[in-house]
Scaffold this active site. Sequence first.
Site, mmCIF file in Angstrom:
data_model
loop_
_atom_site.group_PDB
_atom_site.id
_atom_site.type_symbol
_atom_site.label_atom_id
_atom_site.label_comp_id
_atom_site.label_asym_id
_atom_site.label_seq_id
_atom_site.Cartn_x
_atom_site.Cartn_y
_atom_site.Cartn_z
ATOM 1 N N ASP A 114 8.555 2.707 3.102
ATOM 2 C CA ASP A 114 8.115 2.122 1.987
ATOM 3 C C ASP A 114 9.050 0.678 2.172
ATOM 4 O O ASP A 114 9.986 0.280 2.401
ATOM 5 C CB ASP A 114 8.389 2.851 0.521
ATOM 6 C CG ASP A 114 8.287 2.676 -0.535
ATOM 7 O OD1 ASP A 114 7.105 1.319 -0.071
ATOM 8 O OD2 ASP A 114 7.972 3.515 -0.739
ATOM 9 N N ASP A 222 4.774 -1.635 -0.929
ATOM 10 C CA ASP A 222 5.051 -1.735 -2.429
ATOM 11 C C ASP A 222 4.343 -3.020 -3.288
ATOM 12 O O ASP A 222 4.600 -3.931 -2.295
ATOM 13 C CB ASP A 222 6.608 -1.808 -2.808
ATOM 14 C CG ASP A 222 7.187 -1.644 -3.748
ATOM 15 O OD1 ASP A 222 6.939 -0.203 -4.861
ATOM 16 O OD2 ASP A 222 7.244 -2.680 -4.401
ATOM 17 N N GLU A 280 0.136 -0.912 -1.921
ATOM 18 C CA GLU A 280 -0.109 -0.663 -3.679
ATOM 19 C C GLU A 280 -0.971 -1.811 -3.716
ATOM 20 O O GLU A 280 -0.035 -3.095 -4.185
ATOM 21 C CB GLU A 280 1.863 -0.362 -4.124
ATOM 22 C CG GLU A 280 0.745 0.614 -5.055
ATOM 23 C CD GLU A 280 2.191 -0.203 -5.866
ATOM 24 O OE1 GLU A 280 2.862 0.984 -6.910
ATOM 25 O OE2 GLU A 280 3.834 -0.789 -5.086
ATOM 26 N N HIS A 356 5.623 8.799 -7.146
ATOM 27 C CA HIS A 356 6.521 8.889 -8.059
ATOM 28 C C HIS A 356 5.806 8.376 -9.440
ATOM 29 O O HIS A 356 7.561 7.541 -9.953
ATOM 30 C CB HIS A 356 7.626 8.081 -6.859
ATOM 31 C CG HIS A 356 7.800 6.445 -6.550
ATOM 32 N ND1 HIS A 356 6.761 6.796 -6.513
ATOM 33 C CD2 HIS A 356 8.425 5.519 -7.333
ATOM 34 C CE1 HIS A 356 6.572 5.389 -5.914
ATOM 35 N NE2 HIS A 356 7.536 4.788 -6.498
ATOM 36 N N ASP A 357 5.876 7.191 -9.363
ATOM 37 C CA ASP A 357 5.103 6.096 -10.341
ATOM 38 C C ASP A 357 5.008 6.958 -12.223
ATOM 39 O O ASP A 357 3.997 5.678 -13.007
ATOM 40 C CB ASP A 357 4.694 5.087 -10.400
ATOM 41 C CG ASP A 357 6.029 4.353 -9.592
ATOM 42 O OD1 ASP A 357 7.115 4.745 -9.297
ATOM 43 O OD2 ASP A 357 5.334 3.948 -8.950
#
Length: 602
Positions: A114, A222, A280, A356-357
């Site tokens: 990440d 990210d 993302e 995870h969001d």
Amino acid sequence: MSSRTNAEMRGLHIGTDRHAWWKEAVVYQIYPASFLDTNGDGWGDVPGITKKLDYLKDLGVDVIWVSPIYKSPQADMGYDIADYEDIDPSYGTLSDVDNLIKEIKKRGMKLIMDLVVNHTSDQHAWFLESRSSKSSPKRDWYIWKAPRYDSQGNRQPPNNWALLLGEANSAWTWDENTQEYYLSLFTPEQPDLNWENPAVREAVHNILRFWLDRGASGFRMDVINLISKVQTFPDAEVLAPSHAYQPGDKFFANGPRLHEFLQEINQKVLSKYDTLTVGEMPFVRDEDEIIKVVGAESGELNMIFAFDLVDIDNVPGEFTFTLHPWNARDLKRCVARLQRLMLERDGWNSLFVENHDQPRSVSRYTDDSDQWREYGAKLLCLLQTTLAGTLYVYQGEEIGMRNVPESWGPEEYKDIQSINFFKKYNEMYPDNPEKIALARKIMQRKARDNARTPVQWTADPHAGFTSPSSKPWMRVNDDYKTVNVAAQLANPNPQPGTLSVHSFWRRGLEHRKKHKEVFVYGDFELIDAEHESVVAYKRWSKDTACVVVLNFSGETVEWDGMGEMSVKRWWAGNYDERELGKKSTGGKIELSPWEGLIGELE
Ligand code: GLC
Ligand code: CA
């Protein structure tokens, strides 16, 4: 612009010339704090990931994406990085990671890291240096601005942008020492890097090289589309009048130099390695903008995470903690738009409904009651394993883990975004139990915490996530005695003619790979676009054509959307598969609540 017709361009995907490992890969996302704890401190760790590699291999996973494990004060669960080239001691050591990479490769899998480089932690050496004085050589590595003053002479931030993880506050943080504000879009502990500065970009390139040389095979990047900001930093339009600060994404999402920066990364680093890259990209719907990043000729990234499906229940243009009604028609519009876009303009999709969001998909898109949870989880599996794109499975999704129970009090929520949200509601509505109840309801439906509870491995204390005498960092979902990996592995056929959710996923992934020309690379057409509960589409390659029919409702539906098509054989479904031969193959098809089917067409 190319002069090729759409049909010619679509043909590109049906041949063999566009194949790539990163297109066919099944990626499994690990949220390491909640995956598996091996040393009894209640916090998942790198050796915990290594321990489960055989389990993941057996499920059908090719690539493992690990959410941040770097040195971090954990203000935002590791998305605030204090050292990109070291591991946080709570997760283990660099040599644990080397061992993880070795074991992953041994099994023919790959690891992606990440990459969080829109911002750093406020504890990163770069920021400590930057904030030390206005004349620091690293001052310009971050975004510093002088205050504004209102008509009463009160000091105000440079503009009205809201903090993304605490919308009641400003995205700018005041620094007493040097008397300026710095931009911190997510939380004050996550100062934004100044990508205008070439030295910052070079430092980022070195981070990529560090991990690629260590054996990583790519990155999940990210909020990568936030790295270029409109340099005049204008006020945002007032969209949420009850709030002092406003969503400012128009000025920082896909900003003026984004493509230049991404191309530079590609030319200088990525093009020299064989990688999978996924960016993302929140806030962006513009098709030209998307294709500029993921088009086959773009020279930027392989694919992005688009937010269409996970924004489906947010009030448009507003903050995440809102509830917005939707139905299957909205869902298939999101799906079809991106499927068609990539086929027609030679781009590539990512497929995901969880991370995870986001809350758990079985709770969000289906019905997670005891009666329907397994049907819902399998329905979502059928959807995802039959669409074009690279598939991402989030830990626990393969067993149908659900949201936290409604009975949990606000103190169980550990995420900074949830904490800030609940605080804001309490400040805005101090003596209003109804509003507080609403805030709790919204959290139970939308909070990121829902996906962050420990993975339920067994029916033992703490679901086998940590040792019985330890205390998990976050409470384990109350349903772990019935929803856990061990139970599903022990009982792959809970009822005659049916598979456990886990077995259903394993078979679905196998099936997808076996028929990759249809499911991964094939063409796509939506069927019966206006129907309010059935999501149906056709997928085909040179020699096989399939239909997928999914009832996204809790009602029995008499569906007659097949038109002239008829099914040669129903391949799979989420009800008793011994009955598949009795299903009607055309005309009217009766679909039970949350029923899903795949069939081969005549
Ligand atoms: C991304 C991450 C999220 C984090 C944010 C800031 O959206 O997925 O968890 O809070 O970026 O880094
Ligand atoms: Ca641990």
